[in-house]
Design a protein around this motif. Structure first.
Motif, PDB file in Angstrom:
ATOM      1  N   HIS A  38       0.808  -1.229   0.000  1.00  0.00           N
ATOM      2  CA  HIS A  38       0.000   0.000   0.000  1.00  0.00           C
ATOM      3  C   HIS A  38       0.835   1.270   0.000  1.00  0.00           C
ATOM      4  O   HIS A  38       0.290   2.367  -0.105  1.00  0.00           O
ATOM      5  CB  HIS A  38      -0.937   0.021   1.217  1.00  0.00           C
ATOM      6  CG  HIS A  38      -1.965  -1.063   1.187  1.00  0.00           C
ATOM      7  ND1 HIS A  38      -3.110  -0.985   0.416  1.00  0.00           N
ATOM      8  CD2 HIS A  38      -2.017  -2.262   1.829  1.00  0.00           C
ATOM      9  CE1 HIS A  38      -3.823  -2.089   0.593  1.00  0.00           C
ATOM     10  NE2 HIS A  38      -3.181  -2.868   1.433  1.00  0.00           N
ATOM     11  N   PHE A  93       1.088   7.921  -0.521  1.00  0.00           N
ATOM     12  CA  PHE A  93       0.087   7.393   0.418  1.00  0.00           C
ATOM     13  C   PHE A  93      -0.542   8.552   1.196  1.00  0.00           C
ATOM     14  O   PHE A  93      -1.769   8.644   1.348  1.00  0.00           O
ATOM     15  CB  PHE A  93       0.756   6.385   1.366  1.00  0.00           C
ATOM     16  CG  PHE A  93      -0.185   5.760   2.359  1.00  0.00           C
ATOM     17  CD1 PHE A  93      -0.946   4.645   2.024  1.00  0.00           C
ATOM     18  CD2 PHE A  93      -0.309   6.281   3.642  1.00  0.00           C
ATOM     19  CE1 PHE A  93      -1.823   4.065   2.949  1.00  0.00           C
ATOM     20  CE2 PHE A  93      -1.183   5.715   4.567  1.00  0.00           C
ATOM     21  CZ  PHE A  93      -1.941   4.603   4.225  1.00  0.00           C
ATOM     22  N   ARG A  96      -2.787  10.725  -0.996  1.00  0.00           N
ATOM     23  CA  ARG A  96      -4.035  10.062  -1.340  1.00  0.00           C
ATOM     24  C   ARG A  96      -5.008  10.020  -0.165  1.00  0.00           C
ATOM     25  O   ARG A  96      -6.200  10.201  -0.339  1.00  0.00           O
ATOM     26  CB  ARG A  96      -3.740   8.640  -1.832  1.00  0.00           C
ATOM     27  CG  ARG A  96      -4.372   8.342  -3.186  1.00  0.00           C
ATOM     28  CD  ARG A  96      -4.198   6.948  -3.716  1.00  0.00           C
ATOM     29  NE  ARG A  96      -3.286   6.064  -3.047  1.00  0.00           N
ATOM     30  CZ  ARG A  96      -2.042   5.795  -3.458  1.00  0.00           C
ATOM     31  NH1 ARG A  96      -1.553   6.390  -4.520  1.00  0.00           N
ATOM     32  NH2 ARG A  96      -1.288   4.927  -2.815  1.00  0.00           N
ATOM     33  N   TYR A  97      -4.478   9.781   1.029  1.00  0.00           N
ATOM     34  CA  TYR A  97      -5.382   9.425   2.134  1.00  0.00           C
ATOM     35  C   TYR A  97      -5.358  10.342   3.354  1.00  0.00           C
ATOM     36  O   TYR A  97      -6.282  10.283   4.173  1.00  0.00           O
ATOM     37  CB  TYR A  97      -5.077   7.998   2.623  1.00  0.00           C
ATOM     38  CG  TYR A  97      -5.192   6.956   1.553  1.00  0.00           C
ATOM     39  CD1 TYR A  97      -6.418   6.698   0.929  1.00  0.00           C
ATOM     40  CD2 TYR A  97      -4.077   6.207   1.162  1.00  0.00           C
ATOM     41  CE1 TYR A  97      -6.533   5.728  -0.061  1.00  0.00           C
ATOM     42  CE2 TYR A  97      -4.181   5.234   0.168  1.00  0.00           C
ATOM     43  CZ  TYR A  97      -5.403   5.001  -0.440  1.00  0.00           C
ATOM     44  OH  TYR A  97      -5.513   4.047  -1.419  1.00  0.00           O
ATOM     45  N   VAL A 100      -8.590  14.403   5.524  1.00  0.00           N
ATOM     46  CA  VAL A 100      -9.941  13.832   5.612  1.00  0.00           C
ATOM     47  C   VAL A 100     -11.003  14.769   6.168  1.00  0.00           C
ATOM     48  O   VAL A 100     -12.171  14.653   5.822  1.00  0.00           O
ATOM     49  CB  VAL A 100      -9.940  12.538   6.451  1.00  0.00           C
ATOM     50  CG1 VAL A 100      -9.125  11.467   5.757  1.00  0.00           C
ATOM     51  CG2 VAL A 100      -9.425  12.773   7.862  1.00  0.00           C
ATOM     52  N   CYS A 107      -5.744  16.635   8.455  1.00  0.00           N
ATOM     53  CA  CYS A 107      -5.257  15.264   8.286  1.00  0.00           C
ATOM     54  C   CYS A 107      -5.841  14.358   9.362  1.00  0.00           C
ATOM     55  O   CYS A 107      -6.097  14.808  10.486  1.00  0.00           O
ATOM     56  CB  CYS A 107      -3.728  15.221   8.405  1.00  0.00           C
ATOM     57  SG  CYS A 107      -2.873  16.001   7.031  1.00  0.00           S
ATOM     58  N   LEU A 111      -4.761   6.106  10.237  1.00  0.00           N
ATOM     59  CA  LEU A 111      -5.416   5.484   9.084  1.00  0.00           C
ATOM     60  C   LEU A 111      -5.265   3.975   9.202  1.00  0.00           C
ATOM     61  O   LEU A 111      -4.352   3.478   9.861  1.00  0.00           O
ATOM     62  CB  LEU A 111      -4.735   5.943   7.782  1.00  0.00           C
ATOM     63  CG  LEU A 111      -4.711   7.448   7.490  1.00  0.00           C
ATOM     64  CD1 LEU A 111      -3.723   7.755   6.367  1.00  0.00           C
ATOM     65  CD2 LEU A 111      -6.099   7.954   7.118  1.00  0.00           C
ATOM     66  N   ASP A 114      -4.735   0.361   4.616  1.00  0.00           N
ATOM     67  CA  ASP A 114      -5.031   0.729   3.223  1.00  0.00           C
ATOM     68  C   ASP A 114      -5.578   2.152   3.101  1.00  0.00           C
ATOM     69  O   ASP A 114      -6.115   2.537   2.064  1.00  0.00           O
ATOM     70  CB  ASP A 114      -5.990  -0.287   2.578  1.00  0.00           C
ATOM     71  CG  ASP A 114      -7.320  -0.390   3.316  1.00  0.00           C
ATOM     72  OD1 ASP A 114      -7.517   0.350   4.325  1.00  0.00           O
ATOM     73  OD2 ASP A 114      -8.173  -1.196   2.910  1.00  0.00           O
ATOM     74  N   GLY A 115      -5.460   2.941   4.191  1.00  0.00           N
ATOM     75  CA  GLY A 115      -5.709   4.370   4.065  1.00  0.00           C
ATOM     76  C   GLY A 115      -7.075   4.886   4.471  1.00  0.00           C
ATOM     77  O   GLY A 115      -7.396   6.045   4.217  1.00  0.00           O
ATOM     78  N   ARG A 116      -7.898   4.070   5.129  1.00  0.00           N
ATOM     79  CA  ARG A 116      -9.200   4.587   5.576  1.00  0.00           C
ATOM     80  C   ARG A 116      -9.046   5.270   6.938  1.00  0.00           C
ATOM     81  O   ARG A 116      -8.345   4.752   7.805  1.00  0.00           O
ATOM     82  CB  ARG A 116     -10.216   3.439   5.667  1.00  0.00           C
ATOM     83  CG  ARG A 116     -10.672   2.939   4.294  1.00  0.00           C
ATOM     84  CD  ARG A 116     -11.383   1.596   4.396  1.00  0.00           C
ATOM     85  NE  ARG A 116     -10.507   0.554   4.907  1.00  0.00           N
ATOM     86  CZ  ARG A 116     -10.883  -0.390   5.781  1.00  0.00           C
ATOM     87  NH1 ARG A 116     -12.122  -0.426   6.226  1.00  0.00           N
ATOM     88  NH2 ARG A 116     -10.018  -1.292   6.196  1.00  0.00           N
ATOM     89  N   PRO A 117      -9.692   6.435   7.136  1.00  0.00           N
ATOM     90  CA  PRO A 117      -9.485   7.170   8.394  1.00  0.00           C
ATOM     91  C   PRO A 117     -10.071   6.448   9.599  1.00  0.00           C
ATOM     92  O   PRO A 117     -11.169   5.899   9.534  1.00  0.00           O
ATOM     93  CB  PRO A 117     -10.198   8.507   8.155  1.00  0.00           C
ATOM     94  CG  PRO A 117     -11.111   8.286   7.000  1.00  0.00           C
ATOM     95  CD  PRO A 117     -10.550   7.162   6.187  1.00  0.00           C
TER      96      PRO A 117
END
Length: 415
Positions: A38, A93, A96-97, A100, A107, A111, A114-117
């Motif tokens: 990732h 990374f 991208r993520y 939020v 920021c 996360l 795979d980058g979900r908050p």
């Protein structure tokens, strides 16, 4: 002459020791922390480097990207594509993520892999390390999108701190004091230094901000210059209760070297002397444990018992910051007292924190200096304080060794 020669040998030995340790520490992170799938980094690493949690803490992602780029840029031996590729994958990374809340501004703090908050903090620190990472990425890649990201985020942080904190999501509560933690102006001063390095345009753009930060940090010297307090009121007065008496010796020392860099840039020897006195010698003398050695984590300015359970523990980062502070103070002032404090802290730190078996340093020791947590990384400890300390000390020791010998009787170095 004999003394000079002996001093050189000691400096040389430390430079070698520090450089070897930097290589070992970096090897640990390169081997265990890269997420090839990732991008970004695992920071929750056990003693042997095994991943025990795959959550990604945004501030530690930013710190590792910064650290890799910085080493790539400053040290011949770290100038290789594998380090740069890992830094770029970490940067992508984050791009991208990381941003939020509110959509695209703040920021996340944590996360998923795979980058979900997972969590957002109502502070500015994730954003600050995001900014440092982007600026340093721009320096090594020349890609403008990184730099525009850094400058945009920087200006937003400044707005939150100096004008309108509402986007941070902190409700204004009636009983909460208007408090300034020292970490806020410190962090901003660090960003001013980062963005302004060899960049005349940004240096002048943030020059007033740098002076503002330095003044705010200096306000934390309280009680007729007898204490550095972690929190003061927004108008620079002492606060009541535990909050007002709270001290963090390692943090004061870190603020000390941030301020020293500022005073060197300003060419202000009077300010330098004040900083050495209040932010290096004072916190060290009150914060060093006379019984077991090492710096206390927290103290109370009235010697009341601190309420933090970990107050008497010895942590990796205050010792790393103290090494930088004393070596920088000595490099700039030539005062041998500071050099000997560097040796004292460095001996303790290398002896107590480094792990000769698996590499890297333990982060958390008890008061007696025994390892309390065997982890090498977690939510707060990543690839940052240890390698930054070692890299800065290696550079400063190298500069000291390359300096021409002072003329007889000159004492400190010529300005």
């Amino acid at each position: 002459r004999g003394d000079m020669e002996k001093e050189r040998e000691t400096l040389q030995a430390w430079k070698q020791r520090v450089a070897q340790e930097l290589d070992r520490v970096l090897a640990f992170w390169r081997e265990h922390s890269h997420d090839q799938e990732h991008g970004g980094f695992f920071t929750c690493l056990g003693r042997d480097g095994r991943v025990y949690d795959d959550l990604k803490y945004v501030w530690l992602q930013g710190r590792q990207v910064w650290m890799y780029c910085h080493l790539y840029r400053k040290f011949e031996r770290f100038h290789h594509s594998e380090l740069l590729d890992a830094a770029k994958a970490g940067g992508e990374f984050l791009l991208r993520y990381a941003r939020v809340a509110p959509p695209g501004k703040k920021c996340a703090f944590v996360l998923t892999r795979d980058g979900r908050p997972v969590k957002v903090q109502r502070t500015i620190f994730s954003e600050c390390f995001y900014t440092m990472a982007m600026n340093e990425l721009w320096r090594v890649t020349g890609e403008v999108r990184y730099q525009s990201e850094a400058v945009e985020m920087m200006d937003q942080i400044v707005r939150w701190v100096r004008e309108d904190p509402s986007e941070l999501g902190r409700p204004q509560l009636a009983g909460a004091p208007a408090v300034e933690p020292m970490a806020v102006p410190m962090m901003l001063l660090n960003l001013v230094e980062q963005l302004g390095e060899a960049d005349a345009e940004l240096a002048s753009r943030y020059s007033e901000l740098g002076d503002w930060c330095a003044l705010r940090i200096l306000q934390h010297v309280q009680r007729d210059g007898q204490a550095v307090l972690e929190n003061v009121s927004e108008d620079g007065k002492e606060l009541s209760g535990c909050l007002g008496r709270h001290q963090n010796p390692g943090h004061a020392l870190e603020a000390g070297w941030f301020l020293l860099r500022h005073s060197i840039r300003k060419g202000d020897p009077k300010l330098r002397a004040h900083i050495i006195d209040k932010f290096l010698l004072l916190p060290f003398r009150s914060g060093w444990d006379p019984e077991h050695g090492g710096l206390f984590y927290f103290q109370d300015a009235d010697d009341l018992c601190p309420t933090q359970l970990e107050w008497a523990m010895k942590l990796w980062w205050p010792h790393s910051e103290a090494m930088i502070a004393f070596l920088m103070g000595y490099s700039d002032s030539g005062d041998p007292v500071l050099l000997h404090l560097f040796y004292q802290v460095a001996e303790y730190t290398f002896h107590q924190f480094r792990d000769p078996e698996y590499g890297e340093w333990f982060g958390y020791l008890n008061r007696e200096g025994k390892v309390a947590l065997t982890i090498k990384g977690g939510p707060f400890k990543g690839c940052f304080h240890v390698p930054r300390c070692l890299a800065m000390c290696e550079e400063m020791l190298g500069a000291l060794l390359n300096r021409p010998a002072p003329a007889p009787g000159s004492g400190a170095r010529a300005e």
